[in-house]
Design a protein around this motif. Structure first.
Motif, PDB file in Angstrom:
ATOM      1  N   LEU A 249      -3.751   5.928   7.093  1.00  0.00           N
ATOM      2  CA  LEU A 249      -4.346   6.463   8.318  1.00  0.00           C
ATOM      3  C   LEU A 249      -3.413   7.456   8.998  1.00  0.00           C
ATOM      4  O   LEU A 249      -3.865   8.359   9.705  1.00  0.00           O
ATOM      5  CB  LEU A 249      -4.671   5.327   9.294  1.00  0.00           C
ATOM      6  N   GLY A 250      -2.113   7.283   8.802  1.00  0.00           N
ATOM      7  CA  GLY A 250      -1.169   8.194   9.442  1.00  0.00           C
ATOM      8  C   GLY A 250      -1.015   7.945  10.931  1.00  0.00           C
ATOM      9  O   GLY A 250      -0.582   8.825  11.671  1.00  0.00           O
TER      10      GLY A 250
ATOM     11  N   ASP B  70      -7.400  16.931  12.493  1.00  0.00           N
ATOM     12  CA  ASP B  70      -6.844  15.589  12.540  1.00  0.00           C
ATOM     13  C   ASP B  70      -6.265  15.184  11.190  1.00  0.00           C
ATOM     14  O   ASP B  70      -6.604  15.766  10.151  1.00  0.00           O
ATOM     15  CB  ASP B  70      -7.944  14.587  12.926  1.00  0.00           C
ATOM     16  N   ARG B  71      -5.421  14.186  11.211  1.00  0.00           N
ATOM     17  CA  ARG B  71      -4.914  13.631   9.967  1.00  0.00           C
ATOM     18  C   ARG B  71      -6.059  12.974   9.206  1.00  0.00           C
ATOM     19  O   ARG B  71      -6.948  12.353   9.810  1.00  0.00           O
ATOM     20  CB  ARG B  71      -3.820  12.606  10.264  1.00  0.00           C
ATOM     21  N   GLU B  72      -6.025  13.103   7.882  1.00  0.00           N
ATOM     22  CA  GLU B  72      -7.078  12.562   7.038  1.00  0.00           C
ATOM     23  C   GLU B  72      -6.456  11.819   5.864  1.00  0.00           C
ATOM     24  O   GLU B  72      -5.691  12.398   5.084  1.00  0.00           O
ATOM     25  CB  GLU B  72      -7.968  13.683   6.509  1.00  0.00           C
TER      26      GLU B  72
ATOM     27  N   THR C 290      -5.748  23.132   1.519  1.00  0.00           N
ATOM     28  CA  THR C 290      -4.489  23.560   2.122  1.00  0.00           C
ATOM     29  C   THR C 290      -4.144  22.682   3.318  1.00  0.00           C
ATOM     30  O   THR C 290      -4.960  22.508   4.228  1.00  0.00           O
ATOM     31  CB  THR C 290      -4.583  25.030   2.572  1.00  0.00           C
ATOM     32  N   ALA C 291      -2.953  22.087   3.298  1.00  0.00           N
ATOM     33  CA  ALA C 291      -2.520  21.189   4.369  1.00  0.00           C
ATOM     34  C   ALA C 291      -1.096  20.743   4.089  1.00  0.00           C
ATOM     35  O   ALA C 291      -0.545  20.983   3.008  1.00  0.00           O
ATOM     36  CB  ALA C 291      -3.429  19.955   4.447  1.00  0.00           C
ATOM     37  N   MET C 292      -0.520  20.087   5.071  1.00  0.00           N
ATOM     38  CA  MET C 292       0.719  19.361   4.847  1.00  0.00           C
ATOM     39  C   MET C 292       0.321  17.977   4.341  1.00  0.00           C
ATOM     40  O   MET C 292      -0.502  17.296   4.989  1.00  0.00           O
ATOM     41  CB  MET C 292       1.520  19.251   6.133  1.00  0.00           C
ATOM     42  N   TYR C 293       0.868  17.576   3.219  1.00  0.00           N
ATOM     43  CA  TYR C 293       0.557  16.282   2.628  1.00  0.00           C
ATOM     44  C   TYR C 293       1.728  15.334   2.864  1.00  0.00           C
ATOM     45  O   TYR C 293       2.880  15.671   2.563  1.00  0.00           O
ATOM     46  CB  TYR C 293       0.281  16.433   1.136  1.00  0.00           C
ATOM     47  N   TYR C 294       1.414  14.163   3.371  1.00  0.00           N
ATOM     48  CA  TYR C 294       2.423  13.168   3.699  1.00  0.00           C
ATOM     49  C   TYR C 294       2.240  11.934   2.826  1.00  0.00           C
ATOM     50  O   TYR C 294       1.119  11.428   2.670  1.00  0.00           O
ATOM     51  CB  TYR C 294       2.303  12.741   5.158  1.00  0.00           C
ATOM     52  N   CYS C 295       3.337  11.441   2.289  1.00  0.00           N
ATOM     53  CA  CYS C 295       3.327  10.162   1.611  1.00  0.00           C
ATOM     54  C   CYS C 295       3.407   9.063   2.659  1.00  0.00           C
ATOM     55  O   CYS C 295       4.186   9.184   3.627  1.00  0.00           O
ATOM     56  CB  CYS C 295       4.506  10.064   0.660  1.00  0.00           C
TER      57      CYS C 295
ATOM     58  N   CYS D  12       0.845  -1.192   0.000  1.00  0.00           N
ATOM     59  CA  CYS D  12       0.000   0.000   0.000  1.00  0.00           C
ATOM     60  C   CYS D  12       0.882   1.244   0.000  1.00  0.00           C
ATOM     61  O   CYS D  12       1.851   1.321   0.769  1.00  0.00           O
ATOM     62  CB  CYS D  12      -0.892  -0.006   1.240  1.00  0.00           C
ATOM     63  N   MET D  13       0.539   2.196  -0.849  1.00  0.00           N
ATOM     64  CA  MET D  13       1.175   3.512  -0.809  1.00  0.00           C
ATOM     65  C   MET D  13       0.094   4.553  -1.018  1.00  0.00           C
ATOM     66  O   MET D  13      -0.928   4.283  -1.652  1.00  0.00           O
ATOM     67  CB  MET D  13       2.260   3.648  -1.874  1.00  0.00           C
ATOM     68  N   GLY D  14       0.321   5.723  -0.485  1.00  0.00           N
ATOM     69  CA  GLY D  14      -0.694   6.756  -0.650  1.00  0.00           C
ATOM     70  C   GLY D  14      -0.341   8.029   0.064  1.00  0.00           C
ATOM     71  O   GLY D  14       0.830   8.289   0.347  1.00  0.00           O
ATOM     72  N   TRP D  15      -1.383   8.796   0.353  1.00  0.00           N
ATOM     73  CA  TRP D  15      -1.204  10.116   0.934  1.00  0.00           C
ATOM     74  C   TRP D  15      -2.237  10.388   2.020  1.00  0.00           C
ATOM     75  O   TRP D  15      -3.403  10.010   1.890  1.00  0.00           O
ATOM     76  CB  TRP D  15      -1.367  11.184  -0.162  1.00  0.00           C
ATOM     77  N   PHE D  16      -1.789  11.040   3.059  1.00  0.00           N
ATOM     78  CA  PHE D  16      -2.712  11.638   4.003  1.00  0.00           C
ATOM     79  C   PHE D  16      -2.303  13.091   4.196  1.00  0.00           C
ATOM     80  O   PHE D  16      -1.226  13.511   3.803  1.00  0.00           O
ATOM     81  CB  PHE D  16      -2.768  10.866   5.331  1.00  0.00           C
TER      82      PHE D  16
END
Length: 126
Positions: free
Chosen positions: A107-108, A44-46, A91-96, A33-37
């Motif tokens: 889920l982060g 909260d993280r989404e 607008t947010a910080m996006y995390y891989c 699994c790879m993706g972004w939150f």
């Protein structure tokens, strides 16, 4: 040890587009699994989008359906997030993120059994 490196964030006006990239390196095997939150200030993280690297199956949070597109490269070690028709609320910080379990690797949190990079800032102005 596996690592994730994001790039492609920036500032755009509403209606614009950005493409985020994430490269996965190290580890003994590619994650399933790879993706972004994302995480906006005070929220909260989404989880945003995930891809099952085995067959390309995708998963999106409802709010980005039809607007964001996740994809992977042929090596299955890089993922991309094409973001179109951006709004200020994006607008947010996006995390891989990556992990063994689809789609919860985005889920982060430790519950998702995933890991993530340092993030890239996306700012959308009105």
């Amino acid at each position: 040890q596996a690592q994730l490196q994001e790039s492609g964030g920036g500032s755009v006006q509403a209606g614009g587009s950005l493409r985020l990239s994430c490269a996965h390196a190290g580890g003994t095997r590619s994650p399933s699994c790879m993706g972004w939150f994302r995480q906006a200030p005070g929220k909260d993280r989404e989880g945003v989008a995930a891809i099952y690297t085995g067959d390309g199956t995708t998963h999106y949070v409802d709010s980005v359906m039809g607007r964001f597109t996740i994809s992977q490269d042929n090596t299955k070690s890089a993922v991309y997030l094409q973001m179109d028709s951006l709004k200020p609320e994006h607008t947010a910080m996006y995390y891989c993120a990556a992990g063994p379990r689809f789609p919860i690797c985005i889920l982060g949190t430790s519950a998702g059994a995933g890991y993530w990079g340092h993030g890239t800032q996306v700012t959308v102005s009105s």
